[in-house]
Every structure is written in structure tokens, then in C-alpha cells.
Design a protein around this motif. Structure first.
Motif, PDB file in Angstrom:
ATOM      1  N   UNK A 144      -4.404   5.596 -16.212  1.00 30.38           N
ATOM      2  CA  UNK A 144      -3.268   6.096 -15.485  1.00 30.38           C
ATOM      3  C   UNK A 144      -3.564   5.493 -14.006  1.00 30.38           C
ATOM      4  N   UNK A 145      -2.053   5.775 -13.660  1.00 32.82           N
ATOM      5  CA  UNK A 145      -2.034   5.434 -12.127  1.00 32.82           C
ATOM      6  C   UNK A 145      -3.030   7.213 -11.020  1.00 32.82           C
ATOM      7  N   UNK A 160      -0.117   0.834  -5.379  1.00 31.98           N
ATOM      8  CA  UNK A 160       0.670   1.494  -5.376  1.00 31.98           C
ATOM      9  C   UNK A 160       0.660   1.737  -3.307  1.00 31.98           C
ATOM     10  N   UNK A 161       2.063   1.617  -2.865  1.00 28.69           N
ATOM     11  CA  UNK A 161       2.060   2.324  -1.247  1.00 28.69           C
ATOM     12  C   UNK A 161       1.714   4.135  -1.712  1.00 28.69           C
ATOM     13  N   UNK A 162       1.499   3.768  -0.533  1.00 30.28           N
ATOM     14  CA  UNK A 162       0.664   5.396  -0.583  1.00 30.28           C
ATOM     15  C   UNK A 162       2.714   6.555  -0.336  1.00 30.28           C
ATOM     16  N   UNK A 163       2.346   7.556  -1.207  1.00 30.24           N
ATOM     17  CA  UNK A 163       2.748   8.611  -2.093  1.00 30.24           C
ATOM     18  C   UNK A 163       3.900   7.771  -2.780  1.00 30.24           C
ATOM     19  N   UNK A 164       4.198   6.815  -3.359  1.00 30.08           N
ATOM     20  CA  UNK A 164       5.136   6.083  -3.543  1.00 30.08           C
ATOM     21  C   UNK A 164       4.882   5.228  -4.991  1.00 30.08           C
ATOM     22  N   UNK A 165       5.526   5.069  -5.362  1.00 29.11           N
ATOM     23  CA  UNK A 165       6.102   4.760  -6.828  1.00 29.11           C
ATOM     24  C   UNK A 165       6.045   3.102  -6.526  1.00 29.11           C
ATOM     25  N   UNK A 207      -4.963   5.110  -1.310  1.00 33.93           N
ATOM     26  CA  UNK A 207      -3.959   3.962  -2.747  1.00 33.93           C
ATOM     27  C   UNK A 207      -4.227   4.856  -3.579  1.00 33.93           C
ATOM     28  N   UNK A 208      -3.168   4.773  -4.315  1.00 43.11           N
ATOM     29  CA  UNK A 208      -3.225   5.259  -5.630  1.00 43.11           C
ATOM     30  C   UNK A 208      -2.577   3.725  -6.624  1.00 43.11           C
ATOM     31  N   UNK A 209      -3.887   3.997  -8.022  1.00 45.86           N
ATOM     32  CA  UNK A 209      -3.420   2.455  -8.453  1.00 45.86           C
ATOM     33  C   UNK A 209      -4.027   2.858  -9.800  1.00 45.86           C
TER      34      UNK A 209
END
Length: 212
Positions: free
Chosen positions: A122-123, A157-162, A183-185
Motif C-alpha cells: 500500500x501507499x 504520488x505527488x508529495x502530500x497528495x493522492x 514521494x509516496x508510492x
């Protein structure tokens, strides 16, 4: 293994420019084909017992959580010639990026990752600002003839976004680099056995000895 050709200086220039510009870079190929094939053969020859279930968190905060991730991992070690060849290439990578971006990358740790059918991650973030010395993440994919319907894509993902800004099919030889703290991923559910090498360049921490 035959002597390997190094990635070209222009390839390192492209990576550095792209990292400086947007913080991540996706390449269809970076390493010599001989090394990619040797790494694929190496991971395919590992037994199930060679892998361990992956968890979340590090050291005292480590825990297993099947709702978050279901992959299995095995650390690369320099006592295996194929592992060492990859780690040596990443050492050259580290020096090349430090010359261009002055990031102060100090060492590198990496593991093979196996996603069995149905596995996902998961993210998440690879590092949190001020809480980790991991600063640059790499992923090398080792999946011949991968099809989009096989799943297992990496979502960045864009930083701090969905908002998903990049979807990466885990094609054989593809190489991804991104800033670990930015970067969340996510790895979406895989429909067949999926293999990769995930690695992290770290800053120097005098209180923590290198893992490899």
C-alpha cells in the motif's frame, strides 16, 4: 561474468538533471544487459526459504502487517559475485550522482523483492524527513515479458497528495530513482510472480554501521 560496461556519462547527466528538476526519474534501461540477466537468474535460483516476509518500520518499530504489504525480501550481500556486481555498479552510481548533485550519498543497501500472485504494498514513504538517513531510492525490475494486465505497477504520488503522477510497469531492466523523503508510492496487486531489487542510498550516520 564478463566485465560490465558502465552506464554512460550522458546517462548520469540525464538522471541528475531529471532528479534536480522533478525529483524522480524512470528509465527503460540503465545497467548492462549481462548484469540484468545475471540478477534475474540469481533471483530465480533462490529458494522460498531464502526470502523473509517483509514488514513495516525499522528496528524497534518493525512489525508484520498483511493489510499493508505482502511481499518477501532478501538482502543483497557482497559475498555473492552477482550481488557484488550490482552493488559495485551502485557504488559507481553513487559517486556519479554525488559529483553532479552534491547529495552526500554515503552508502547503499538493497534487497531482492518477490511479490507472489496477490501480493501488494500500500501507499507508503521510504523515509520521513528528519527521521531517516535514506535519501534516494532505486528500483530495478527483473520481469521478462511483463504485461500490463499482470498488475504489479509502481504508482508514484505527488508529495502530500493522492494524485498519481507516474505509473511504472515493472518491465525487465527498467530502473526507477526517486527522492526517498518526497514521494509516496505504492505497488498495486500483482497477478503473477514479480521480482525487483529495491535499494536506498543513505547519508552518513556515525551511530549506525552500514548494513552491507
Amino acid at each position: 561474468m564478463k566485465p560490465l560496461l558502465q552506464p554512460t556519462e550522458s546517462a548520469y547527466d540525464l538522471i541528475a538533471d531529471t532528479i534536480a528538476d522533478r525529483g524522480y526519474c524512470v528509465l527503460p534501461q540503465l545497467l548492462h544487459a549481462n548484469l540484468n540477466h545475471a540478477l534475474h537468474q540469481r533471483v530465480m535460483n533462490l529458494d522460498d526459504d531464502d526470502f523473509k516476509r517483509a514488514g513495516i518500520g525499522r528496528e524497534q518499530d518493525f512489525q508484520l502487517n498483511n493489510a499493508v504489504r505482502r511481499d518477501q525480501t532478501r538482502w543483497l550481500t557482497p559475498d555473492n559475485s552477482t550481488d557484488k556486481a550490482y552493488l559495485d555498479q551502485m557504488s559507481e552510481f553513487r559517486l556519479a550522482i554525488n559529483r553532479r548533485l552534491f547529495m552526500g550519498l554515503f552508502d547503499y543497501e538493497a534487497h531482492y523483492a518477490h511479490y507472489a500472485p496477490g501480493a501488494f504494498y500500500k501507499k507508503h514513504m521510504d523515509a520521513f524527513k528528519g527521521e531517516s538517513n535514506r535519501v534516494l531510492t532505486t528500483v530495478l525490475y527483473l520481469n521478462p515479458e511483463w504485461q500490463e494486465e499482470d498488475g504489479g505497477q509502481l504508482l508514484i504520488y505527488a508529495p502530500e497528495t493522492n494524485t498519481v503522477i507516474e505509473t511504472v510497469n515493472p518491465n525487465f531492466g527498467s530502473f526507477v530513482i526517486f527522492l526517498s523523503e518526497e514521494f509516496p508510492h505504492e505497488v498495486v496487486k500483482s497477478c503473477r510472480d514479480r521480482y525487483s531489487i529495491a535499494g536506498w542510498f543513505r547519508l552518513h550516520d556515525p551511530l549506525q554501521a552500514p548494513l552491507i
